[in-house]
Design an enzyme around this catalytic site. Sequence first.
Site, PDB file in Angstrom:
ATOM      1  N   GLN A 140      38.666  -1.187  75.513  1.00 52.96           N
ATOM      2  CA  GLN A 140      38.548  -1.168  74.049  1.00 52.96           C
ATOM      3  C   GLN A 140      38.642   0.294  73.585  1.00 52.96           C
ATOM      4  OE1 GLN A 140      38.675  -3.496  71.787  1.00 52.96           O
ATOM      5  NE2 GLN A 140      38.510  -5.344  73.078  1.00 52.96           N
TER       6      GLN A 140
ATOM      7  N   ASP B 222      41.073 -16.518  77.883  1.00 55.04           N
ATOM      8  CA  ASP B 222      40.408 -15.352  77.298  1.00 55.04           C
ATOM      9  C   ASP B 222      38.903 -15.603  77.333  1.00 55.04           C
ATOM     10  OD1 ASP B 222      39.879 -17.146  75.327  1.00 55.04           O
ATOM     11  OD2 ASP B 222      41.052 -16.160  73.786  1.00 55.04           O
ATOM     12  N   SER B 223      38.121 -14.645  76.846  1.00 50.37           N
ATOM     13  CA  SER B 223      36.673 -14.765  77.000  1.00 50.37           C
ATOM     14  C   SER B 223      36.003 -15.409  75.790  1.00 50.37           C
ATOM     15  CB  SER B 223      36.075 -13.375  77.203  1.00 50.37           C
ATOM     16  OG  SER B 223      36.277 -12.605  76.030  1.00 50.37           O
ATOM     17  N   GLY B 224      36.799 -15.732  74.773  1.00 52.61           N
ATOM     18  CA  GLY B 224      36.204 -16.308  73.574  1.00 52.61           C
ATOM     19  C   GLY B 224      35.760 -15.267  72.570  1.00 52.61           C
ATOM     20  N   GLY B 225      35.682 -14.014  73.005  1.00 52.81           N
ATOM     21  CA  GLY B 225      35.203 -12.963  72.117  1.00 52.81           C
ATOM     22  C   GLY B 225      36.031 -12.857  70.846  1.00 52.81           C
TER      23      GLY B 225
ATOM     24  N   ASP C  91      50.347 -12.078  75.758  1.00 52.55           N
ATOM     25  CA  ASP C  91      50.217 -13.412  75.190  1.00 52.55           C
ATOM     26  C   ASP C  91      50.341 -13.249  73.694  1.00 52.55           C
ATOM     27  OD1 ASP C  91      47.300 -12.318  74.902  1.00 52.55           O
ATOM     28  OD2 ASP C  91      47.369 -14.079  73.616  1.00 52.55           O
TER      29      ASP C  91
ATOM     30  N   HIS D  79      62.649 -23.455  71.212  1.00 51.99           N
ATOM     31  CA  HIS D  79      63.628 -22.358  71.154  1.00 51.99           C
ATOM     32  C   HIS D  79      62.948 -21.001  71.296  1.00 51.99           C
ATOM     33  CE1 HIS D  79      66.542 -19.437  70.001  1.00 51.99           C
ATOM     34  NE2 HIS D  79      65.632 -18.982  69.149  1.00 51.99           N
TER      35      HIS D  79
ATOM     36  N   ASP E  50      34.040  -9.243  75.761  1.00 49.72           N
ATOM     37  CA  ASP E  50      34.106  -7.932  75.102  1.00 49.72           C
ATOM     38  C   ASP E  50      33.910  -8.088  73.605  1.00 49.72           C
ATOM     39  OD1 ASP E  50      36.444  -9.297  74.560  1.00 49.72           O
ATOM     40  OD2 ASP E  50      37.687  -7.501  74.533  1.00 49.72           O
TER      41      ASP E  50
ATOM     42  N   GLY F  90      41.820  -5.227  71.496  1.00 50.38           N
ATOM     43  CA  GLY F  90      41.580  -4.490  70.254  1.00 50.38           C
ATOM     44  C   GLY F  90      42.826  -3.903  69.633  1.00 50.38           C
TER      45      GLY F  90
END
Lengths: 345, 345
Positions: A163, A61-64, A240, A309, A115, A190
């Site tokens: 978004q 991901d971008s860390g945002g 995810d 599991h 973002d 979002g």
Amino acid sequence: MPVGTAASVKGVHQRELRDEIDPDIILSNTYHLFLRPKISILEQAGGLHKFMGWDRSILTDSGGYQVYSLSANRKIKEEGVKFKSHIDGSLHMFTPENVMEIQRAIGADIIMAFDECTPYPCDYNYAKKSMHMTHRWLDRCIKHLDNLPCKYGFSQAFFPIVQGSTFKDLRIQSAEYIANSGAEGNAIGGLSVGEPAEEMYAMTEVVCNILPSDKPRYLMGVGTPINILENIALGIDMFDCVLPTRNARNGMLFTAHGTINIKNKKWENDFSLIDEEGTTFVDKEYTKAYLRHLFAANEYLGKQIATIHNLGFYMRLVRDARKHIIEGDFSSWKSMMVKQMNKRL
Amino acid sequence: MPVGTAASVKGVHQRELRDEIDPDIILSNTYHLFLRPKISILEQAGGLHKFMGWDRSILTDSGGYQVYSLSANRKIKEEGVKFKSHIDGSLHMFTPENVMEIQRAIGADIIMAFDECTPYPCDYNYAKKSMHMTHRWLDRCIKHLDNLPCKYGFSQAFFPIVQGSTFKDLRIQSAEYIANSGAEGNAIGGLSVGEPAEEMYAMTEVVCNILPSDKPRYLMGVGTPINILENIALGIDMFDCVLPTRNARNGMLFTAHGTINIKNKKWENDFSLIDEEGTTFVDKEYTKAYLRHLFAANEYLGKQIATIHNLGFYMRLVRDARKHIIEGDFSSWKSMMVKQMNKRL
């Protein structure tokens, strides 16, 4: 995508992940990797794959999202986001440009646009302004990436993010903007930030009608097994979520017949296997009574077993979904599964 | 014997223990199992082997040591020991008789006599009185076992325990008493409780000269890799210790060339394998830099990896010792290994 936040799917050996759970791709978090082990270490290792010993695909991901949810004193400006590390309080700044550089250096197979992920509920005007900034940030990401070669001998796919909070008109605008960028895949951000499931589905539907169907659509941070099936029905291809792993560590098991709180006393002398239908070794080698004991005794093996599991169940669920889509009976199968899984055992 | 206190070798799946570490036997603690999951659950499961899914041998201690080290308000009398659970404060009593019943119900392959483990240092008169009580308790254990059939279709070996603190004359008396009981194997207790290694070796030597050499001699709660080799030299055949597992969870790795504190910054960018000579999958699949990161990020996978490495190393060490005994060069090999392992890397 199982979540391996800090270059580890918590409590799971890489070979178990590969051989037992068998995902094509996992997710790791740029924010966490940036702070620890730090980008210089990942570069010396030859990228994240080599660092953690995982030779299948990775998405970062971008860390945002983590900047907004984890760090203290974050300040969002047009230039980027200033934030304090949640680990040591050190000051950092993420911009569209340096986040592209960081993700190049981490070396995942799919990297995400920088973002702003708006909270729920969100004021309409704030959501609108934020969406436009996310679009401008996207342009800066794309421009910067153009001059930034990949590092480890393979190319990286780049996904922009829709978004617009829970506002249909904003989601439409944003989806059109993102679709026009012509990326190899497109994400929806979002959502799954506290809104009712029906609002999430409404937004997914609107957006999926605009994002190209021949490119993967990725709904970020979703969700429960039921959320996943409902969103697949609306056109989503990738997910995810920390739910299967985080809830496992709290003793919640997902099964095709509902959820189990393995800490409950009712399992104390239930010597049946963890999940007769399960696909992983833990389902066949351990009993509910034993797993319940491990949680009661605070033995970490309990969390390990529950995690394997749950991830195995999630992978089986999406593989089954694919099978039923191909066979043409996804819709009736989904209705049956949603009913069946919506229980507490 | 790897230690599986509460029916789990912490952080290690049973199949990893079997396939990667490959011990013939593990130890579990009567005191812990008695309190959790409780004996009735183990009986319903068909014994500890079935409960935890371990089909090789298990030894249970008698609970004596844990009563002294863990529980509050213990009162030792001729009849037995009253104690408070360290978990919920509930009151219990262990006697030579009921500890035999409990160990029958747990169903390990080797069960231990109920003894008093004296602390270090220990007053001579207390050690002497305690030793005599341990001998009387042994007689009660044997008498009670005679009328107590095994439960799950296989027999249990019973090992008595030599006590006598660090006093040579008491150790001799006790070893003679224990040897006379004619048990299938014999144990030495009350060592590795804080005394200098030289005192431990002195006691082991005295006792091993008396305990029959054609029956296994088990030194309880020992020790470091060096302690183990020195005691093998003195005639010990069996050991159990939490060191390889507990120290692993604190980031200490044992190797043939010394110990590693993997938390140290010096490993931050050491991308060599954890242990080139290691026998387990973790030694070949993970690097020191990655393991160091997992400890820095408090990822449980770090503890899992270190535990498997350490147990694998301990098993390799005792297998090598056996090989060198058979080949007739144990003594020179031991000197070389002790020198080599006595380092911090």
